[in-house]
Design a protein around this motif. Sequence first.
Motif, mmCIF file in Angstrom:
data_model
loop_
_atom_site.group_PDB
_atom_site.id
_atom_site.type_symbol
_atom_site.label_atom_id
_atom_site.label_comp_id
_atom_site.label_asym_id
_atom_site.label_seq_id
_atom_site.Cartn_x
_atom_site.Cartn_y
_atom_site.Cartn_z
ATOM 1 N N GLU A 1 0.808 -1.215 0.000
ATOM 2 C CA GLU A 1 0.000 0.000 0.000
ATOM 3 C C GLU A 1 0.842 1.266 0.000
ATOM 4 N N GLU B 1 3.153 4.132 -1.247
ATOM 5 C CA GLU B 1 3.215 4.744 -2.575
ATOM 6 C C GLU B 1 4.478 4.347 -3.321
ATOM 7 N N SER B 2 5.626 4.316 -2.605
ATOM 8 C CA SER B 2 6.892 3.985 -3.256
ATOM 9 C C SER B 2 6.919 2.541 -3.737
ATOM 10 N N ALA C 1 4.419 2.048 -6.814
ATOM 11 C CA ALA C 1 4.954 2.640 -8.036
ATOM 12 C C ALA C 1 6.198 1.926 -8.543
#
Length: 415
Positions: A347, A349-350, A353
């Motif tokens: 979950e 973000e890094s 992505a």
Amino acid sequence: MRRSIGTTAAIAALALTATACGSDGDDAGSGGDGTVTVTYWDTSNETEAKVFRAVAEEFAEGRDDVEVDYVNIGWDGAQDRFKNAAPTGEAPHVMRTEVAWVSDFASLDYLAPLDGTPAVENQDDYLEQAWASTQYDGTTYAVPQVIDTLALFYNKQLLDEAGVDVPESLTDIQDSVDAFEELEAPFYLRGDDAYWFLPYLYGEGGDLVDADSETVTVDDAAGVAAFQAVQDLLDSGAAITDTTDGWESMMSSFGNGDVAMMINGPWAINDARDAIGAENLGVAPVPAGSAAQGSPQGGWNYGVYAGLGEADMSAAQEFVAYMSSAEVQQRITEELSLLPTRSSVYEAESVAANEMVEFFAPAVEVAHERAWIPQANSLFDPLKEEAEAMLLGRATPEETTAAIADRYRELLDWQ
């Protein structure tokens, strides 16, 4: 964003209690002065080792009660090295163990049970299939570190030039032969490593063995169909193979553009990118057989040596909790692009992505659990050796699966 050393050390200090690593008398710890030295055997490759060493040693930063002795032993021969060290009391506190080794070590009483210990934190956060590899005889003997699987690597440029969509099945690959007439073949089939045969077996709905019923299944109808599917890929001209130098041959064939596709794992991403350009590399789940889509579940776990005293055991358990924490897993994904075993990390973000996660997460979701039995790794040599005879034209698929099954029944004493 890369987590700073200071932040990681702070996490370790907050998460771990200092009192658990020392006591009076004979249990005062491995340092002899109240300081416990946690010896950690790491089996990672050269690139990964730089990160794992830094993370491991940060566990002891700011603490007077514990030190870390990081030892990289590599992967080759590591299973036997631990099995030789454990009976003599020379095993490390913590071992990075391949998922298939856990049941082997546990069956020999070389790993400590971890249920209800500080090593197991937030168990429900682990991916179900990753957690399954830590179990033996209903008990937890390891904690998941990373998870992986095999996937289809393809050259986007070559597929575009041929006007071919990313194949979803082995039939799709065979149907693409004419479109790739300028190549040696559309697909490279690795023939020198038993692990690479498993997607074909799972794709036909088969398996090597059924551990629940203690039955050898590789020679049933699905097993025969799997080896027939391999033979059909070669006979149709859809695939080429090499039984002696498979890795080098596969990587050079893919890199040189002699083939457009191969099956490989996360460890090969950087080499594949370097060979054909990052913009040309695509990754998708392995093509399905006639019955299913799936590839073998792989990965690595942390195991704690069973022969530790009280203070050393406490320190080792805390070390495992730290190394398998969500914070450390996120950092490892950010720096090495390895797939985490905690669902919460996906979950971030890094992580979401991260291109590697984007490539392999769908493949991991359909990965096939292997039989978590002590003899799991011993099943590979018979498979490789008998499959080689078929690839060289010395045996039929029926003869191949029968020969593998006979060796399995002798090894396991199963039906």
